[in-house]
Design a protein around this motif. Structure first.
Motif, PDB file in Angstrom:
ATOM      1  N   ILE A   1       0.849  -1.183   0.000  1.00 15.18           N
ATOM      2  CA  ILE A   1       0.000   0.000   0.000  1.00 15.18           C
ATOM      3  C   ILE A   1       0.889   1.238   0.000  1.00 15.18           C
ATOM      4  CG2 ILE A   1      -1.805   1.255   1.217  1.00 15.18           C
ATOM      5  CD1 ILE A   1      -2.716  -1.498   0.261  1.00 15.18           C
ATOM      6  N   VAL A   2       0.607   2.187  -0.883  1.00 15.75           N
ATOM      7  CA  VAL A   2       1.368   3.437  -0.955  1.00 15.75           C
ATOM      8  C   VAL A   2       0.465   4.573  -0.501  1.00 15.75           C
ATOM      9  CG1 VAL A   2       2.621   5.030  -2.453  1.00 15.75           C
ATOM     10  CG2 VAL A   2       2.767   2.555  -2.859  1.00 15.75           C
ATOM     11  N   VAL A   3       0.946   5.342   0.472  1.00 13.75           N
ATOM     12  CA  VAL A   3       0.180   6.467   1.005  1.00 13.75           C
ATOM     13  C   VAL A   3       1.016   7.737   0.886  1.00 13.75           C
ATOM     14  CG1 VAL A   3      -1.036   7.427   3.005  1.00 13.75           C
ATOM     15  CG2 VAL A   3      -0.980   4.942   2.662  1.00 13.75           C
ATOM     16  N   THR A   4       0.515   8.716   0.147  1.00 12.44           N
ATOM     17  CA  THR A   4       1.211  10.003   0.082  1.00 12.44           C
ATOM     18  C   THR A   4       0.631  10.940   1.139  1.00 12.44           C
ATOM     19  OG1 THR A   4      -0.262  11.103  -1.510  1.00 12.44           O
ATOM     20  CG2 THR A   4       1.457   9.660  -2.409  1.00 12.44           C
ATOM     21  N   GLY A   5       1.397  11.963   1.497  1.00  8.18           N
ATOM     22  CA  GLY A   5       0.961  12.858   2.564  1.00  8.18           C
ATOM     23  C   GLY A   5       0.890  12.137   3.895  1.00  8.18           C
ATOM     24  N   ALA A   6       1.810  11.185   4.103  1.00  7.04           N
ATOM     25  CA  ALA A   6       1.703  10.258   5.229  1.00  7.04           C
ATOM     26  C   ALA A   6       2.389  10.723   6.505  1.00  7.04           C
ATOM     27  CB  ALA A   6       2.277   8.902   4.816  1.00  7.04           C
ATOM     28  N   SER A   7       2.888  11.938   6.524  1.00  8.93           N
ATOM     29  CA  SER A   7       3.639  12.366   7.713  1.00  8.93           C
ATOM     30  C   SER A   7       2.752  12.877   8.838  1.00  8.93           C
ATOM     31  CB  SER A   7       4.646  13.463   7.331  1.00  8.93           C
ATOM     32  OG  SER A   7       3.976  14.610   6.827  1.00  8.93           O
ATOM     33  N   ALA A   8       1.466  13.133   8.561  1.00  6.86           N
ATOM     34  CA  ALA A   8       0.588  13.686   9.593  1.00  6.86           C
ATOM     35  C   ALA A   8      -0.865  13.497   9.195  1.00  6.86           C
ATOM     36  CB  ALA A   8       0.881  15.176   9.803  1.00  6.86           C
ATOM     37  N   GLY A   9      -1.758  13.775  10.144  1.00  5.81           N
ATOM     38  CA  GLY A   9      -3.183  13.854   9.861  1.00  5.81           C
ATOM     39  C   GLY A   9      -3.784  12.621   9.229  1.00  5.81           C
ATOM     40  N   ILE A  10      -4.594  12.844   8.199  1.00  4.79           N
ATOM     41  CA  ILE A  10      -5.306  11.762   7.530  1.00  4.79           C
ATOM     42  C   ILE A  10      -4.336  10.762   6.916  1.00  4.79           C
ATOM     43  CG2 ILE A  10      -6.798  11.229   5.561  1.00  4.79           C
ATOM     44  CD1 ILE A  10      -8.257  13.895   6.152  1.00  4.79           C
ATOM     45  N   GLY A  11      -3.256  11.242   6.318  1.00  5.41           N
ATOM     46  CA  GLY A  11      -2.294  10.344   5.697  1.00  5.41           C
ATOM     47  C   GLY A  11      -1.647   9.401   6.696  1.00  5.41           C
ATOM     48  N   LYS A  12      -1.244   9.936   7.843  1.00  3.02           N
ATOM     49  CA  LYS A  12      -0.615   9.085   8.857  1.00  3.02           C
ATOM     50  C   LYS A  12      -1.612   8.086   9.431  1.00  3.02           C
ATOM     51  CE  LYS A  12       0.616  10.815  12.901  1.00  3.02           C
ATOM     52  NZ  LYS A  12       1.394  11.536  13.946  1.00  3.02           N
ATOM     53  N   ALA A  13      -2.845   8.537   9.695  1.00  2.00           N
ATOM     54  CA  ALA A  13      -3.873   7.631  10.214  1.00  2.00           C
ATOM     55  C   ALA A  13      -4.188   6.531   9.211  1.00  2.00           C
ATOM     56  CB  ALA A  13      -5.139   8.419  10.549  1.00  2.00           C
ATOM     57  N   THR A  14      -4.174   6.886   7.927  1.00  5.58           N
ATOM     58  CA  THR A  14      -4.439   5.907   6.872  1.00  5.58           C
ATOM     59  C   THR A  14      -3.323   4.869   6.807  1.00  5.58           C
ATOM     60  OG1 THR A  14      -5.726   7.510   5.583  1.00  5.58           O
ATOM     61  CG2 THR A  14      -4.795   5.636   4.390  1.00  5.58           C
ATOM     62  N   ALA A  15      -2.093   5.327   6.849  1.00 10.74           N
ATOM     63  CA  ALA A  15      -0.961   4.399   6.830  1.00 10.74           C
ATOM     64  C   ALA A  15      -1.013   3.454   8.029  1.00 10.74           C
ATOM     65  CB  ALA A  15       0.349   5.187   6.833  1.00 10.74           C
ATOM     66  N   LYS A  16      -1.363   3.979   9.186  1.00 12.23           N
ATOM     67  CA  LYS A  16      -1.455   3.145  10.385  1.00 12.23           C
ATOM     68  C   LYS A  16      -2.541   2.097  10.238  1.00 12.23           C
ATOM     69  CE  LYS A  16      -2.321   3.303  15.353  1.00 12.23           C
ATOM     70  NZ  LYS A  16      -2.706   4.166  16.507  1.00 12.23           N
ATOM     71  N   ARG A  17      -3.672   2.470   9.637  1.00 11.86           N
ATOM     72  CA  ARG A  17      -4.784   1.514   9.498  1.00 11.86           C
ATOM     73  C   ARG A  17      -4.367   0.322   8.639  1.00 11.86           C
ATOM     74  NH1 ARG A  17      -7.357  -1.980   9.932  1.00 11.86           N
ATOM     75  NH2 ARG A  17      -9.624  -2.313   9.800  1.00 11.86           N
ATOM     76  N   PHE A  18      -3.616   0.559   7.585  1.00 15.36           N
ATOM     77  CA  PHE A  18      -3.168  -0.553   6.752  1.00 15.36           C
ATOM     78  C   PHE A  18      -2.085  -1.360   7.443  1.00 15.36           C
ATOM     79  CE2 PHE A  18      -5.295   1.987   3.521  1.00 15.36           C
ATOM     80  CZ  PHE A  18      -5.918   1.011   2.765  1.00 15.36           C
ATOM     81  N   ALA A  19      -1.231  -0.684   8.206  1.00 17.27           N
ATOM     82  CA  ALA A  19      -0.208  -1.408   8.967  1.00 17.27           C
ATOM     83  C   ALA A  19      -0.855  -2.353   9.968  1.00 17.27           C
ATOM     84  CB  ALA A  19       0.702  -0.419   9.691  1.00 17.27           C
ATOM     85  N   GLU A  20      -1.975  -1.936  10.552  1.00 15.87           N
ATOM     86  CA  GLU A  20      -2.712  -2.794  11.485  1.00 15.87           C
ATOM     87  C   GLU A  20      -3.259  -4.035  10.798  1.00 15.87           C
ATOM     88  OE1 GLU A  20      -4.314   0.743  14.497  1.00 15.87           O
ATOM     89  OE2 GLU A  20      -5.581   0.007  12.855  1.00 15.87           O
ATOM     90  N   ASN A  21      -3.402  -3.979   9.497  1.00 13.16           N
ATOM     91  CA  ASN A  21      -3.888  -5.114   8.715  1.00 13.16           C
ATOM     92  C   ASN A  21      -2.744  -5.991   8.202  1.00 13.16           C
ATOM     93  OD1 ASN A  21      -6.277  -6.405   7.465  1.00 13.16           O
ATOM     94  ND2 ASN A  21      -5.290  -5.846   5.532  1.00 13.16           N
ATOM     95  N   ASN A  22      -1.539  -5.724   8.682  1.00 13.80           N
ATOM     96  CA  ASN A  22      -0.346  -6.476   8.278  1.00 13.80           C
ATOM     97  C   ASN A  22       0.044  -6.240   6.827  1.00 13.80           C
ATOM     98  OD1 ASN A  22      -0.020  -7.770  10.844  1.00 13.80           O
ATOM     99  ND2 ASN A  22      -1.674  -9.181  10.295  1.00 13.80           N
ATOM    100  N   ASP A  23      -0.401  -5.121   6.255  1.00 16.64           N
ATOM    101  CA  ASP A  23       0.049  -4.751   4.922  1.00 16.64           C
ATOM    102  C   ASP A  23       1.418  -4.086   5.009  1.00 16.64           C
ATOM    103  OD1 ASP A  23      -2.318  -5.522   3.464  1.00 16.64           O
ATOM    104  OD2 ASP A  23      -3.308  -3.788   4.339  1.00 16.64           O
ATOM    105  N   LYS A  24       2.180  -4.183   3.935  1.00 18.61           N
ATOM    106  CA  LYS A  24       3.412  -3.411   3.825  1.00 18.61           C
ATOM    107  C   LYS A  24       3.014  -2.029   3.335  1.00 18.61           C
ATOM    108  CE  LYS A  24       7.974  -3.151   1.655  1.00 18.61           C
ATOM    109  NZ  LYS A  24       8.659  -2.932   2.941  1.00 18.61           N
ATOM    110  N   VAL A  25       3.449  -0.989   4.036  1.00 13.91           N
ATOM    111  CA  VAL A  25       3.015   0.367   3.723  1.00 13.91           C
ATOM    112  C   VAL A  25       4.222   1.242   3.407  1.00 13.91           C
ATOM    113  CG1 VAL A  25       1.607   2.325   4.438  1.00 13.91           C
ATOM    114  CG2 VAL A  25       1.110   0.043   5.349  1.00 13.91           C
TER     115      VAL A  25
END
Length: 264
Positions: free
Chosen positions: A17-41
């Motif tokens: 999973i690739v997430v841009t704008g991932a350093s804060a806010g919605i992007g960081k929360a989104t990256a965390k949600r996929f990490a919780e699913n054991n995806d590589k982010v």
């Protein structure tokens, strides 16, 4: 494989999973949600220090998280080649691309501006909110898995307009047309393309800490639910769109604003 009929969790096989704008806010929360699913982010943002901190926060709160920070300015076409190289190195196709990067131009909100300032504002609005998505999407399309998902991030401003000369709202609205085009282009590959249009979401850097308390109170009062959105709310919607149950949703602009603007 879905664990049961109600779960949205995905297969234990690692997805990229690739997430841009991932350093804060919605992007960081989104990256965390996929990490919780054991995806590589793969976390993308411009500021390396903040991005590294975001990755460390996710790793500390999600045991075993497989996250990789990569500092890039996705409005720069040259970043596409660097991103492609890192994706190829993983040996995985991209299953989900979520383009959370965006910003409100600093001059947005001024009542009067000269033409030069107006053009500067509009160019910055499109650079930060449109080109960051276009470069990421077009760069990664050859590396996307069939059946994958693309999620762009619009705003309630695309429906209501925005302050100043309206450059921010217009830029977000441009993503709607792009989503419909992508859905048509990629449908034969089973790739879905959608946009999420949030209303006011607290705990983000979108306004750079410049939102007056009275303005924030007004935005909350406009919602039917009586509260601001949380980055986690938006992250869950993005996760759904990249899940098997969300696979038939495409070419849609999904509003998430607590009822502050009704669906159209």
């Amino acid at each position: 494989m879905i664990r049961n009929n109600t779960s949205l969790e995905c297969s234990t096989l690692s997805r990229l999973i690739v997430v841009t704008g991932a350093s804060a806010g919605i992007g960081k929360a989104t990256a965390k949600r996929f990490a919780e699913n054991n995806d590589k982010v793969l976390l993308i943002a411009r500021q390396e220090k903040r991005l590294t901190q975001a990755a460390e926060e996710i790793e500390s709160s999600v045991p075993g998280a497989d996250v990789e920070p990569l500092a890039l300015d996705m409005s720069d076409a040259g970043s596409a080649e660097v991103l492609q190289s890192h994706v190829r190195a993983t040996g995985l196709p991209v299953s989900g691309l979520l383009c959370c990067a965006g910003a409100v131009p600093q001059s947005e909100g001024a009542d009067t501006q000269d033409v030069k300032s107006v053009l500067t504002e509009w160019r910055e609005a499109y650079r930060a909110n449109v080109m960051t998505s276009v470069v990421a999407v077009e760069g990664l399309l050859p590396l996307m898995a069939d059946g994958g998902s693309i999620v762009l991030y619009s705003s309630i401003a695309a429906y209501r307009g925005s302050g100043g000369t309206g450059g921010y709202g217009a830029a977000k609205a441009a993503l709607h047309s792009y989503v419909h085009t992508l859905a048509t282009r990629l449908g034969s590959r089973g790739i879905s393309a959608n946009a999420i249009a949030p209303g006011y979401v607290a705990d983000t850097d979108l306004f750079g800490g410049r939102l007056p308390a009275a303005r924030e109170t007004m935005l909350v009062r406009q919602t039917a639910l009586g509260r601001a959105g949380d980055p986690v709310d938006v992250a869950e919607l993005g996760f759904y769109l990249c899940s098997k149950p969300g696979g038939y949703v495409t070419s849609q602009i999904l509003q998430i604003n607590g009822g502050s603007h009704h669906g159209v």
